[in-house]
Design an enzyme around this catalytic site. Structure first.
Site, mmCIF file in Angstrom:
data_model
loop_
_atom_site.group_PDB
_atom_site.id
_atom_site.type_symbol
_atom_site.label_atom_id
_atom_site.label_comp_id
_atom_site.label_asym_id
_atom_site.label_seq_id
_atom_site.Cartn_x
_atom_site.Cartn_y
_atom_site.Cartn_z
ATOM 1 N N PRO A 100 0.802 -1.232 0.000
ATOM 2 C CA PRO A 100 0.000 0.000 0.000
ATOM 3 C C PRO A 100 0.832 1.277 0.000
ATOM 4 C CG PRO A 100 -0.983 -1.604 1.470
ATOM 5 C CD PRO A 100 0.308 -2.212 1.003
ATOM 6 N N ASP A 179 7.417 2.091 9.889
ATOM 7 C CA ASP A 179 8.250 0.918 10.126
ATOM 8 C C ASP A 179 7.785 -0.233 9.258
ATOM 9 O OD1 ASP A 179 6.817 -1.406 12.136
ATOM 10 O OD2 ASP A 179 5.813 0.537 11.967
ATOM 11 N N GLY A 322 0.550 -0.474 8.734
ATOM 12 C CA GLY A 322 1.902 -0.006 9.041
ATOM 13 C C GLY A 322 2.594 0.544 7.817
ATOM 14 N N GLU A 323 3.923 0.419 7.791
ATOM 15 C CA GLU A 323 4.794 0.817 6.675
ATOM 16 C C GLU A 323 4.568 2.245 6.195
ATOM 17 O OE1 GLU A 323 2.399 -1.208 2.867
ATOM 18 O OE2 GLU A 323 3.509 -2.472 4.266
ATOM 19 N N GLY A 324 4.032 3.110 7.049
ATOM 20 C CA GLY A 324 3.858 4.509 6.701
ATOM 21 C C GLY A 324 2.645 4.822 5.855
#
Length: 362
Positions: A100, A179, A322-324
């Site tokens: 995403p 993260d 997650g992952e920003g």
């Protein structure tokens, strides 16, 4: 014994310019659209003006997504829906454009930087610019052992500081921070519970890929056991990160603090980044003034951390991936606030009536 003195950050970090913020508020009151009618966009524009030290506010032209990556040994207990040690595959997916954050970053034309701090994979499977800061392969199982040695924690923290300096020196004017981890939400829960003085059950969420009830109970027990190891080192933030944190979390904490030193605003993503921000607040109480909470992910640990820092999320979309990704959704709002603050016209000044010099003085 660490040679790193975190107390230095207290002196190095200043608040955003209060005088500039007052000037931005005064300018907003003179604009044609009534103050308050744009809701939180007014506050955002004024916050950004103070962070930039400029009125009118400058547009956000060089944002960057920065993601710190790592695997956590606690995932071996089945506290995550993903297999332990599988964060490396997530990183490869981000690099290949299949996550995403990759899709959103393409759409918004924002570059993505990934920093491997402790992935449990062969570094040869990832690009050199991703792995060059790696401290170790995976982090320890924090319920029974330290995540890192104190030397590793210091190296990871310094790596985060170095990455912040690299971004500031390259002209990045706003960072979207996230993260990529497996087991990271469990570690974050331990840090939040320890720093807020609460029980494991209060901060235990379902994670990015939702876990079932049995996994939730395992996760809660893991956080409870790790909390026993965290409490004796609460007074030493670097040792806390070494004991129950991880290389990626230590690096995120260093990045956040150095970003505040460099006066580079940061948009915070989910519970992992929020936990690191909470550690950073313990180090330097003025640092959160440089950070913006992007969204409410629904993770109880994130809500607890943001409340403790008095940071109100901009969005509530329930994004837990997650992952920003959730933080990147908030970027257009910040850019819109900057544009409105800078480009809305001011009301014309009412002409003053000329003084009649022949009129008798009273």
């Amino acid at each position: 014994m660490s040679s790193l003195n975190l107390d230095d950050f207290t002196d190095l970090i200043e608040r955003p310019d209060g005088g500039v913020r007052r000037d931005a508020e005064a300018r907003r009151e003179r604009q044609t659209v009534p103050p308050g009618s744009l809701g939180r966009l007014d506050d955002l524009g004024e916050w950004l003006a103070a962070a930039q030290g400029a009125v009118p506010v400058r547009p956000v032209e060089r944002p960057r997504v920065v993601l710190f990556a790592g695997d956590h040994g606690i995932a071996e207990l089945g506290v995550s829906a993903r297999p332990a040690g599988s964060a490396g595959q997530l990183v490869r997916d981000v690099l290949e454009g299949a996550r995403p954050v990759s899709v959103l970053a393409r759409r918004l034309d924002v570059p993505v930087r990934i920093v491997d701090m402790g992935l449990d994979c062969d570094p040869g499977t990832l690009p050199e610019d991703v792995v060059r800061h790696r401290v170790r392969r995976g982090s320890g199982r924090i319920d029974v052992e330290d995540a890192l040695t104190l030397e590793e924690a210091e190296a990871a923290f310094r790596a985060g500081v170095a990455v912040a300096d690299e971004e500031a020196d390259s002209g990045t004017d706003l960072v979207v921070l996230g993260d990529v981890s497996v087991g990271g939400t469990t570690v974050a829960g331990v840090l939040v519970a320890a720093l807020c003085g609460t029980d494991a059950s209060v901060v235990t969420g379902r994670g990015g890929l939702a876990i079932d009830d049995l996994a939730w109970m395992r996760k809660c027990a893991a956080i409870r056991d790790a909390l026993r190891r965290a409490r004796p080192v609460l007074g030493d933030q670097l040792r806390l990160l070494a004991t129950v944190g991880g290389a990626d979390l230590a690096a995120i904490t260093g990045f956040l603090l150095q970003s505040a030193v460099r006066k580079m605003p940061v948009i915070l993503d989910g519970v992992v980044v929020a936990a690191c921000a909470l550690v950073g607040q313990r180090v330097a109480f003025r640092a959160p003034d440089w950070w913006l909470a992007a969204h409410d992910s629904g993770e109880p640990g994130q809500a607890k951390a943001l409340d403790r820092m008095a940071l109100e999320p901009l969005l509530t979309q329930g994004v837990t991936v997650g992952e920003g990704a959730g933080a990147l959704l908030a970027l257009p709002l910040v850019q819109a606030a900057a544009a409105l603050s800078a480009e809305l016209p001011e009301q014309p000044e009412e002409p003053k009536e000329p003084k009649d010099e022949d009129a008798p003085e009273l």
